[in-house]
Design an enzyme around this catalytic site. Structure first.
Site, PDB file in Angstrom:
ATOM      1  N   GLU A 104       0.814  -1.214   0.000  1.00 37.71           N
ATOM      2  CA  GLU A 104       0.000   0.000   0.000  1.00 37.71           C
ATOM      3  C   GLU A 104       0.849   1.265   0.000  1.00 37.71           C
ATOM      4  OE1 GLU A 104      -4.120  -1.504   1.975  1.00 37.71           O
ATOM      5  OE2 GLU A 104      -2.631  -0.839   3.406  1.00 37.71           O
ATOM      6  N   CYS A 117       3.378   8.598   1.547  1.00 33.45           N
ATOM      7  CA  CYS A 117       3.962   7.561   2.409  1.00 33.45           C
ATOM      8  C   CYS A 117       4.088   6.289   1.579  1.00 33.45           C
ATOM      9  CB  CYS A 117       3.038   7.356   3.611  1.00 33.45           C
ATOM     10  SG  CYS A 117       3.598   6.046   4.713  1.00 33.45           S
ATOM     11  N   CYS A 124       6.365  -7.233   6.544  1.00 36.16           N
ATOM     12  CA  CYS A 124       7.527  -6.859   7.359  1.00 36.16           C
ATOM     13  C   CYS A 124       7.825  -8.005   8.316  1.00 36.16           C
ATOM     14  CB  CYS A 124       7.253  -5.583   8.155  1.00 36.16           C
ATOM     15  SG  CYS A 124       8.714  -4.976   9.032  1.00 36.16           S
ATOM     16  N   CYS A 128       6.747  -5.800  15.207  1.00 33.98           N
ATOM     17  CA  CYS A 128       6.397  -4.834  16.258  1.00 33.98           C
ATOM     18  C   CYS A 128       4.961  -5.122  16.699  1.00 33.98           C
ATOM     19  CB  CYS A 128       6.536  -3.402  15.746  1.00 33.98           C
ATOM     20  SG  CYS A 128       8.218  -3.045  15.203  1.00 33.98           S
ATOM     21  N   CYS A 131       1.698  -3.046  15.440  1.00 36.53           N
ATOM     22  CA  CYS A 131       1.674  -2.665  14.020  1.00 36.53           C
ATOM     23  C   CYS A 131       0.878  -3.678  13.195  1.00 36.53           C
ATOM     24  CB  CYS A 131       3.119  -2.592  13.508  1.00 36.53           C
ATOM     25  SG  CYS A 131       3.223  -2.396  11.723  1.00 36.53           S
ATOM     26  N   CYS A 351      -1.358   5.825  10.328  1.00 32.98           N
ATOM     27  CA  CYS A 351      -0.095   5.229  10.723  1.00 32.98           C
ATOM     28  C   CYS A 351      -0.273   3.865  11.367  1.00 32.98           C
ATOM     29  CB  CYS A 351       0.549   6.124  11.770  1.00 32.98           C
ATOM     30  SG  CYS A 351       1.883   7.016  11.109  1.00 32.98           S
TER      31      CYS A 351
HETATM   32  S1  SF4 Z   1       6.349  -0.784  12.776  1.00 29.08           S
HETATM   33 FE1  SF4 Z   1       5.522  -2.419  11.457  1.00 29.08          FE
HETATM   34  S2  SF4 Z   1       6.340  -1.997   9.385  1.00 29.08           S
HETATM   35 FE2  SF4 Z   1       7.569  -0.804  10.875  1.00 29.08          FE
HETATM   36  S3  SF4 Z   1       9.326  -2.158  11.396  1.00 29.08           S
HETATM   37 FE3  SF4 Z   1       7.740  -2.573  12.953  1.00 29.08          FE
HETATM   38  S4  SF4 Z   1       6.576  -4.316  12.107  1.00 29.08           S
HETATM   39 FE4  SF4 Z   1       7.761  -3.432  10.405  1.00 29.08          FE
END
Ligand code: SF4
Length: 375
Positions: A104, A117, A124, A128, A131, A351
């Site tokens: 995206e 963005c 990923c 995290c 996220c 975000c």
């Molecule tokens: S915030 Fe999300 S996209 Fe960014 S490094 Fe951590 S897991 Fe990956």
């Protein structure tokens, strides 16, 4: 940086996507076709200044050269799967990575600027815990052409007219993925964003956001000078280990040393530290004071981000009054702090909400799924 072996590439059946080539790489490519370096500058002018993706339309290139280019090269942007627009004007596009996967990009219009963005990976691997992208897993790195292609495509979709006012004034690598885990594609892509024959953006208007890959921050300091943002989210290692698991490999003290090194090397103004506000987790006055102790006296700005919930998350957004009190604690201690206004919530473009469409190929991850990061 040395140019890719483009003559070899050009000889393969697959046509070279010109969008991903830096100026020296494009010069090497046209040389491999027996042409002069100035042809590369002409090509860049057509691609980036005039927004043309049809080689046949580049009328000041010799007919023979255009025909050869047509055989060996192409200008290919990511394909749009869906496009959405939020009530506040924020736009989000789902872009095809291959037949079953997508990533995206989001455009956020404001009165004095327009921020795009962009993503650097399909998914990923960094896991995290707050996220939405992390929940999808990781499939692959985007190529330099796919990264640059997002900006090219957004310009077209937003109706940018060659020679007219810029619509995209700022580009942030804060979409899906950890940009520094895709260093080899991200650095050339940023060169094209900054090149005056490319998108000609100022280095202060291109921001790379990392969760804290310390060795790559040192490497970045040697190869690029864009603005740096760091996902900090916690004032101590114990909490950050839970929220941003890469912290187990590169704890806060190491990360901050790398940030100050980057600013020294690049003569930068400051590092922006992103701090997502999670109710009852990282939002107390004592945590604000601890954060101020880490950052006061350093070239740092804190961007407080109200958490944007997504299905299945265990976190809640801190109340506005708590976020304001946290900001004030920082300001009173001499740390510059702002609260980011949430945009595009009604289309899940805010975000931390980007999910794309990802088939997880991660074998090892940090966080709940493993102990070692694979990048
Ligand atoms: S915030 Fe999300 S996209 Fe960014 S490094 Fe951590 S897991 Fe990956």
């Amino acid at each position: 940086m040395t140019a890719a072996p483009l003559a070899t590439l050009a000889e393969t059946a697959e046509r070279v996507n010109l969008l991903g080539l830096t100026r020296p790489e494009l010069e090497a490519f046209v040389a491999s076709l027996g042409s002069k370096p100035f042809r590369a500058r002409q090509l860049m002018h057509w691609m980036y200044k005039r927004g043309v993706d049809d080689l046949a339309a580049m009328t000041d290139l010799a007919r023979d050269f255009r025909a050869l280019l047509g055989e060996r090269a192409e200008i290919r942007t990511p394909e749009i799967v869906t496009a959405q627009q939020a009530g506040d004007g924020t736009r989000k596009w789902l872009l095809r990575a291959d037949s079953s996967q997508a990533f995206e990009m989001v455009y956020i219009p404001e009165t004095d600027r327009g921020t795009l963005c962009i993503s650097s990976q399909v998914g990923c691997a960094l896991d995290c815990s707050f996220c939405a992208t992390a929940q999808q897993g990781f499939n692959r790195n985007l190529t330099a052409a796919e990264i640059v292609g997002q900006v090219w495509l957004a310009n077209r979709e937003l109706g940018y007219a060659p020679g007219g006012d810029r619509i995209i004034t700022n580009v942030v690598l804060m979409g899906m993925g950890e940009p520094l885990a895709n260093f080899r594609s991200v650095v050339p892509a940023m060169r094209i964003l900054l090149d005056d024959l490319g998108f000609d953006l100022s280095r202060r208007r291109v921001t790379l956001s990392t969760s804290g890959l310390v060795p790559q921050i040192y490497k970045l300091a040697e190869e690029s000078n864009v603005a740096l943002a760091v996902s900090l989210h916690a004032p101590d290692d114990e909490l950050r280990n839970q929220l941003v698991p890469i912290n187990r490999l590169h704890p806060i003290a190491e990360l901050l040393a790398a940030c100050w090194h980057y600013i020294d090397e690049q003569n930068g103004r400051s590092v922006t530290f992103e701090y997502v506000m999670l109710e009852g987790v990282n939002d107390s006055p004592a945590q604000a004071r601890a954060l101020a102790r880490l950052l006061a006296g350093h070239p740092a700005k804190v961007n407080l981000i109200p958490f944007n919930p997504f299905p299945g998350t265990r976190y809640r957004r801190s109340p506005d009054a708590v976020i304001a009190a946290f900001r004030d604690e920082l300001l009173q201690r001499g740390v510059m702090a702002t609260v980011r206004r949430t945009r595009g919530e009604d289309i899940d473009a805010a975000c931390g909400q980007l999910v794309g469409r990802v088939i997880d190929r991660t074998t090892v991850r940090l966080g709940s799924r493993g102990q070692v990061v694979q990048i």
